[in-house]
Design a protein around this motif. Structure first.
Motif, PDB file in Angstrom:
ATOM      1  N   GLY A  31       0.706  -1.116   0.002  1.00 31.67           N
ATOM      2  CA  GLY A  31       0.094  -0.016  -0.012  1.00 31.67           C
ATOM      3  C   GLY A  31       0.697   1.245   0.143  1.00 31.67           C
ATOM      4  N   VAL A  32       2.031   1.009   0.039  1.00 31.84           N
ATOM      5  CA  VAL A  32       3.085   2.505   0.002  1.00 31.84           C
ATOM      6  C   VAL A  32       3.287   2.732  -1.413  1.00 31.84           C
ATOM      7  CG1 VAL A  32       5.273   3.375   0.733  1.00 31.84           C
ATOM      8  CG2 VAL A  32       3.831   2.016   2.660  1.00 31.84           C
ATOM      9  N   PRO A  33       3.001   3.922  -1.744  1.00 30.84           N
ATOM     10  CA  PRO A  33       3.329   4.284  -3.134  1.00 30.84           C
ATOM     11  C   PRO A  33       4.927   4.357  -3.460  1.00 30.84           C
ATOM     12  CG  PRO A  33       2.041   6.028  -2.023  1.00 30.84           C
ATOM     13  CD  PRO A  33       2.430   4.949  -1.140  1.00 30.84           C
ATOM     14  N   LYS A  34       5.137   3.576  -4.596  1.00 29.20           N
ATOM     15  CA  LYS A  34       6.753   3.338  -4.843  1.00 29.20           C
ATOM     16  C   LYS A  34       7.176   4.476  -6.040  1.00 29.20           C
ATOM     17  CE  LYS A  34       9.082  -0.575  -6.605  1.00 29.20           C
ATOM     18  NZ  LYS A  34      10.258  -0.678  -5.641  1.00 29.20           N
ATOM     19  N   GLY A  35       8.007   4.988  -5.288  1.00 25.63           N
ATOM     20  CA  GLY A  35       9.072   6.209  -6.248  1.00 25.63           C
ATOM     21  C   GLY A  35       9.825   5.551  -7.427  1.00 25.63           C
ATOM     22  N   SER A  36      10.122   6.202  -8.505  1.00 27.14           N
ATOM     23  CA  SER A  36      10.654   5.962  -9.475  1.00 27.14           C
ATOM     24  C   SER A  36      12.306   6.187  -9.603  1.00 27.14           C
ATOM     25  CB  SER A  36      10.245   6.404 -10.823  1.00 27.14           C
ATOM     26  OG  SER A  36      10.369   7.720 -10.981  1.00 27.14           O
ATOM     27  N   VAL A  37      13.053   5.134 -10.239  1.00 22.93           N
ATOM     28  CA  VAL A  37      14.439   5.344 -10.233  1.00 22.93           C
ATOM     29  C   VAL A  37      14.911   5.342 -11.629  1.00 22.93           C
ATOM     30  CG1 VAL A  37      16.721   4.568  -9.359  1.00 22.93           C
ATOM     31  CG2 VAL A  37      14.850   4.381  -7.768  1.00 22.93           C
ATOM     32  N   THR A  38      15.827   6.579 -12.114  1.00 26.19           N
ATOM     33  CA  THR A  38      16.357   6.437 -13.547  1.00 26.19           C
ATOM     34  C   THR A  38      17.891   6.606 -13.226  1.00 26.19           C
ATOM     35  OG1 THR A  38      15.912   8.866 -13.558  1.00 26.19           O
ATOM     36  CG2 THR A  38      14.237   7.560 -14.511  1.00 26.19           C
ATOM     37  N   LYS A  39      18.376   6.000 -14.312  1.00 27.20           N
ATOM     38  CA  LYS A  39      20.141   6.128 -14.371  1.00 27.20           C
ATOM     39  C   LYS A  39      20.500   6.935 -15.233  1.00 27.20           C
ATOM     40  CE  LYS A  39      22.528   2.369 -15.920  1.00 27.20           C
ATOM     41  NZ  LYS A  39      23.164   1.146 -15.665  1.00 27.20           N
ATOM     42  N   HIS A  40      21.447   7.463 -15.225  1.00 28.94           N
ATOM     43  CA  HIS A  40      21.906   8.731 -15.902  1.00 28.94           C
ATOM     44  C   HIS A  40      23.458   8.490 -16.073  1.00 28.94           C
ATOM     45  CE1 HIS A  40      18.195  10.741 -15.683  1.00 28.94           C
ATOM     46  NE2 HIS A  40      18.120  10.267 -14.355  1.00 28.94           N
ATOM     47  N   GLN A  41      24.127   9.258 -16.915  1.00 28.60           N
ATOM     48  CA  GLN A  41      25.647   9.297 -17.051  1.00 28.60           C
ATOM     49  C   GLN A  41      26.105  10.671 -17.211  1.00 28.60           C
ATOM     50  OE1 GLN A  41      27.705   6.528 -19.749  1.00 28.60           O
ATOM     51  NE2 GLN A  41      26.723   4.866 -18.976  1.00 28.60           N
ATOM     52  N   ARG A  47      30.606   9.294 -15.036  1.00 28.86           N
ATOM     53  CA  ARG A  47      30.183   8.706 -13.915  1.00 28.86           C
ATOM     54  C   ARG A  47      28.790   8.181 -14.251  1.00 28.86           C
ATOM     55  NH1 ARG A  47      32.099  11.823  -9.679  1.00 28.86           N
ATOM     56  NH2 ARG A  47      33.478  12.713 -11.515  1.00 28.86           N
ATOM     57  N   GLU A  48      28.141   7.154 -13.370  1.00 28.04           N
ATOM     58  CA  GLU A  48      26.594   7.077 -13.328  1.00 28.04           C
ATOM     59  C   GLU A  48      25.976   7.751 -12.166  1.00 28.04           C
ATOM     60  OE1 GLU A  48      26.032   2.527 -14.889  1.00 28.04           O
ATOM     61  OE2 GLU A  48      26.554   2.847 -12.770  1.00 28.04           O
ATOM     62  N   TYR A  49      24.932   8.246 -12.370  1.00 29.22           N
ATOM     63  CA  TYR A  49      24.327   8.554 -11.316  1.00 29.22           C
ATOM     64  C   TYR A  49      22.597   8.461 -11.367  1.00 29.22           C
ATOM     65  CZ  TYR A  49      22.575  12.783 -13.603  1.00 29.22           C
ATOM     66  OH  TYR A  49      22.070  13.575 -14.622  1.00 29.22           O
ATOM     67  N   PHE A  50      21.989   8.344 -10.326  1.00 25.45           N
ATOM     68  CA  PHE A  50      20.901   7.652 -10.172  1.00 25.45           C
ATOM     69  C   PHE A  50      19.771   8.827  -9.510  1.00 25.45           C
ATOM     70  CE2 PHE A  50      23.627   4.262  -9.915  1.00 25.45           C
ATOM     71  CZ  PHE A  50      23.036   3.064 -10.735  1.00 25.45           C
ATOM     72  N   VAL A  51      18.599   8.903 -10.257  1.00 30.92           N
ATOM     73  CA  VAL A  51      17.835   9.829  -9.553  1.00 30.92           C
ATOM     74  C   VAL A  51      16.469   9.198  -9.035  1.00 30.92           C
ATOM     75  CG1 VAL A  51      16.260  12.136  -9.974  1.00 30.92           C
ATOM     76  CG2 VAL A  51      18.380  11.828 -11.013  1.00 30.92           C
ATOM     77  N   TYR A  52      16.160   9.254  -7.696  1.00 28.02           N
ATOM     78  CA  TYR A  52      15.180   8.753  -7.154  1.00 28.02           C
ATOM     79  C   TYR A  52      13.970   9.860  -6.887  1.00 28.02           C
ATOM     80  CZ  TYR A  52      11.675   7.750  -3.273  1.00 28.02           C
ATOM     81  OH  TYR A  52      10.458   7.594  -2.546  1.00 28.02           O
ATOM     82  N   VAL A  53      12.861   9.805  -7.664  1.00 30.27           N
ATOM     83  CA  VAL A  53      11.664  10.570  -7.316  1.00 30.27           C
ATOM     84  C   VAL A  53      10.377   9.985  -6.785  1.00 30.27           C
ATOM     85  CG1 VAL A  53      10.304  12.107  -8.677  1.00 30.27           C
ATOM     86  CG2 VAL A  53      12.333  11.734  -9.664  1.00 30.27           C
ATOM     87  N   PRO A  54       9.923  10.246  -5.601  1.00 29.83           N
ATOM     88  CA  PRO A  54       8.833   9.671  -4.849  1.00 29.83           C
ATOM     89  C   PRO A  54       7.593   9.785  -5.602  1.00 29.83           C
ATOM     90  CG  PRO A  54       9.659  11.826  -3.719  1.00 29.83           C
ATOM     91  CD  PRO A  54      10.433  11.664  -5.050  1.00 29.83           C
ATOM     92  N   ALA A  55       6.909   9.178  -5.378  1.00 32.19           N
ATOM     93  CA  ALA A  55       5.306   9.165  -6.033  1.00 32.19           C
ATOM     94  C   ALA A  55       4.595  10.229  -5.856  1.00 32.19           C
ATOM     95  CB  ALA A  55       4.513   7.892  -5.558  1.00 32.19           C
ATOM     96  N   GLN A  56       4.692  10.850  -4.633  1.00 32.85           N
ATOM     97  CA  GLN A  56       4.204  12.130  -4.017  1.00 32.85           C
ATOM     98  C   GLN A  56       4.779  13.422  -4.662  1.00 32.85           C
ATOM     99  OE1 GLN A  56       5.694   9.644  -2.315  1.00 32.85           O
ATOM    100  NE2 GLN A  56       4.314   8.910  -0.631  1.00 32.85           N
ATOM    101  N   TYR A  57       5.742  13.290  -5.563  1.00 29.92           N
ATOM    102  CA  TYR A  57       6.245  14.632  -5.852  1.00 29.92           C
ATOM    103  C   TYR A  57       5.413  15.191  -7.055  1.00 29.92           C
ATOM    104  CZ  TYR A  57       9.080  17.508  -9.121  1.00 29.92           C
ATOM    105  OH  TYR A  57       9.603  18.608  -9.828  1.00 29.92           O
ATOM    106  N   ASP A  58       5.129  16.496  -6.935  1.00 32.79           N
ATOM    107  CA  ASP A  58       4.047  17.167  -7.504  1.00 32.79           C
ATOM    108  C   ASP A  58       4.873  18.335  -8.563  1.00 32.79           C
ATOM    109  OD1 ASP A  58       1.944  18.886  -8.757  1.00 32.79           O
ATOM    110  OD2 ASP A  58       1.058  19.129  -6.930  1.00 32.79           O
TER     111      ASP A  58
END
Length: 206
Positions: A30-40, A51-62
């Motif tokens: 029941g907990v909303p899941k954020g998304s993770v994208t990978k970048h260079q 280098r790689e870096y990852f960005v996590y964006v919560p489901a609640q981000y507006d």
């Protein structure tokens, strides 16, 4: 344990126990899941590195909301971002944001620079043969250079797509070992950028 000799039993007893994960490190129904994208990214501040870096964006981000998102930056991002590792930071974020324990927070998981033209495999602790790492220079140097890298190359890039807070009280930075002293040094040198530090086994005497 049955079948163990006394020597083996002693070895078993002396083995370090794995740190038990708490409930916030587990996926909860029941907990909303954020998304993770990978970048260079190729750095101009650290020339020759990629280098790689990852960005996590919560489901609640507006994206259109009044409030910009809080930010937390992790060094050695690969060690923190995985869902099945020892830390599972994105699952912790999902749970804490849903519970209202922390604000809506975008996580940025940054790996150290490697000296190579192309990242042919995911970045982990060990570099492939023939590839040099800039980790010690970036993390252990006592200066404001890495803070400048985060400000001008990482936060600026992520900020093109997401609304990140400019309030340093709502920005945190984290790392382990050399990444821990790196996190401290960034906030020490640039309290206008970060004022919350989480250091895991920080190498303060390295």
């Amino acid at each position: 344990a049955p079948g163990l000799s006394s020597t083996n039993a002693e070895e078993e007893k002396d083995k370090p126990k794995e740190y038990p994960l708490g409930p916030d490190s587990m996926v909860k129904e029941g907990v909303p899941k954020g998304s993770v994208t990978k970048h260079q990214i190729r750095s101009e501040i650290y020339p020759g590195t990629i280098r790689e870096y990852f960005v996590y964006v919560p489901a609640q981000y507006d994206a259109g909301g009044e409030e910009a998102a809080a930010v937390m930056v992790f060094q050695d991002g690969h060690a923190y971002v995985g869902e099945t590792g020892q830390i599972r930071a994105t699952t912790v974020f999902d749970n804490l944001i849903a519970a209202g324990d922390i604000p809506v927070t975008i996580g940025i998981f940054v790996n150290p620079g490697w000296f190579t033209n192309v990242l042919e495999e995911p970045q982990i602790w060990k570099t492939p043969e023939g590839v040099g790492s800039n980790r010690a220079v970036e993390y252990d140097t006592l200066s404001g250079k890495y803070a400048e890298f985060l400000e001008k190359e990482i936060l600026a890039e992520v900020g093109k797509k997401y609304r990140l807070t400019a309030n340093p009280e709502m920005r945190a930075i984290c790392g382990m070992s050399s990444g821990g002293i790196c996190a401290f040094t960034v906030a020490w040198e640039r309290p206008d950028l970060f004022r919350k530090v989480l250091s895991h086994i920080g190498s303060f005497t390295n």
